[in-house]
Structures are given as C-alpha cells and as structure tokens.
Write a protein that holds these residues in place. Sequence first.
Motif, PDB file in Angstrom:
ATOM      1  N   VAL A   4       4.978   4.976   2.326  1.00  0.00           N
ATOM      2  CA  VAL A   4       5.715   3.675   2.174  1.00  0.00           C
ATOM      3  C   VAL A   4       6.287   4.184   0.676  1.00  0.00           C
ATOM      4  O   VAL A   4       7.407   3.748   0.257  1.00  0.00           O
ATOM      5  N   ALA A   5       5.692   4.736  -0.290  1.00  0.00           N
ATOM      6  CA  ALA A   5       6.351   4.867  -1.645  1.00  0.00           C
ATOM      7  C   ALA A   5       7.710   5.648  -1.435  1.00  0.00           C
ATOM      8  O   ALA A   5       8.737   5.515  -1.988  1.00  0.00           O
ATOM      9  N   ALA A   6       7.484   6.714  -0.709  1.00  0.00           N
ATOM     10  CA  ALA A   6       8.666   7.419  -0.404  1.00  0.00           C
ATOM     11  C   ALA A   6       9.920   6.642   0.204  1.00  0.00           C
ATOM     12  O   ALA A   6      11.199   6.688  -0.225  1.00  0.00           O
ATOM     13  N   LEU A   7       9.716   5.929   1.360  1.00  0.00           N
ATOM     14  CA  LEU A   7      10.564   4.883   1.808  1.00  0.00           C
ATOM     15  C   LEU A   7      11.250   3.908   0.647  1.00  0.00           C
ATOM     16  O   LEU A   7      12.300   3.936   0.607  1.00  0.00           O
ATOM     17  N   SER A  45       0.715  -1.144  -0.050  1.00  0.00           N
ATOM     18  CA  SER A  45       0.007  -0.071  -0.117  1.00  0.00           C
ATOM     19  C   SER A  45       0.899   1.284  -0.073  1.00  0.00           C
ATOM     20  O   SER A  45       1.345   1.780   1.176  1.00  0.00           O
ATOM     21  N   PRO A  46       1.377   1.678  -1.209  1.00  0.00           N
ATOM     22  CA  PRO A  46       2.185   2.845  -1.230  1.00  0.00           C
ATOM     23  C   PRO A  46       1.906   4.285  -0.495  1.00  0.00           C
ATOM     24  O   PRO A  46       2.917   4.877  -0.288  1.00  0.00           O
ATOM     25  N   ASP A  47       0.642   4.270  -0.446  1.00  0.00           N
ATOM     26  CA  ASP A  47       0.186   5.944   0.130  1.00  0.00           C
ATOM     27  C   ASP A  47      -0.046   5.856   1.474  1.00  0.00           C
ATOM     28  O   ASP A  47      -0.139   6.592   2.329  1.00  0.00           O
ATOM     29  N   THR A  48       0.375   4.523   2.092  1.00  0.00           N
ATOM     30  CA  THR A  48       0.162   4.565   3.699  1.00  0.00           C
ATOM     31  C   THR A  48       1.339   5.322   4.291  1.00  0.00           C
ATOM     32  O   THR A  48       2.575   5.403   3.814  1.00  0.00           O
ATOM     33  N   VAL A  49       0.994   5.996   5.282  1.00  0.00           N
ATOM     34  CA  VAL A  49       1.775   6.980   6.148  1.00  0.00           C
ATOM     35  C   VAL A  49       2.806   6.045   7.034  1.00  0.00           C
ATOM     36  O   VAL A  49       2.119   5.219   7.707  1.00  0.00           O
ATOM     37  N   LEU A  50       3.958   6.344   7.231  1.00  0.00           N
ATOM     38  CA  LEU A  50       4.646   5.608   7.921  1.00  0.00           C
ATOM     39  C   LEU A  50       4.346   5.867   9.617  1.00  0.00           C
ATOM     40  O   LEU A  50       3.703   6.954   9.812  1.00  0.00           O
ATOM     41  N   ARG A  51       4.603   4.991  10.135  1.00  0.00           N
ATOM     42  CA  ARG A  51       4.081   5.011  11.770  1.00  0.00           C
ATOM     43  C   ARG A  51       4.763   5.869  12.657  1.00  0.00           C
ATOM     44  O   ARG A  51       3.930   6.514  13.684  1.00  0.00           O
TER      45      ARG A  51
END
Length: 114
Positions: free
Chosen positions: A88-91, A73-79
């Motif tokens: 996730v996409a940026a990571l 899920s690339p648009d999920t924000v990191l925790r």
Amino acid sequence: MDEVAEPYASWTFLTNHARVLAAVAENDTTRIRDIAARCRLTERAVQRIIADLEEGGYLTHIRQGRSNLYRVSPDTVLRHPADGEATVAALLALLAPHDRTDTTPAAPDPDEER
C-alpha cells in the motif's frame, strides 16, 4: 446535498478502491461526504469501499465522537498476483501529489559536450 457528478464513461487507470484509499491517506479525518465528492462517488459507495478496505486489512478506523480517525496499513501487500510484493505504501507513493510545479524541461547546457 451536493449531487454526485456523472460517472466517467470510459476506462480509467485507478479503481474506486484506490481513489478512496488515497483520499483517506491524504487526510485521516476526512468525512465520507468529502471522500465521495473528491472521488465522484455516492456516499453509500464510499461506505461499501471503506468496509471492503477494512475487511481486507488495508484500513482501520477509530471512532472519535461523531467523527472517524482512519489508519492506513502501509505494509499490507496489494491483492492482485501481478502486483507481486508491492505494498500500500508503494501505491500511495506513486499517487502522492508531487511538489514540483515547474514542468518545463530544462534548457540544454550550451557548454556541455555532445
């Protein structure tokens, strides 16, 4: 069965969760055994991490016969709050292998003004 390599005894930059997520993002049909070998973890540890990632909404899987097809899920924000709105996409973009093979710095242009 292949043995898992000794755990790394010092600190590292990435968590095992980030390593597993990157392995799945690189190959969405990869096997748990292959992820474990790549990440130097046990298969059981990889199963727990995948369950964590699914529970957190970072990953889903679909059963295809005896295999799994994973979806990140690339648009999920990191925790972590310090990560702000990083996704996730940026990571994964940071972790993606670069195509550049020549790491030699370019020679300065002798005609360039100083």
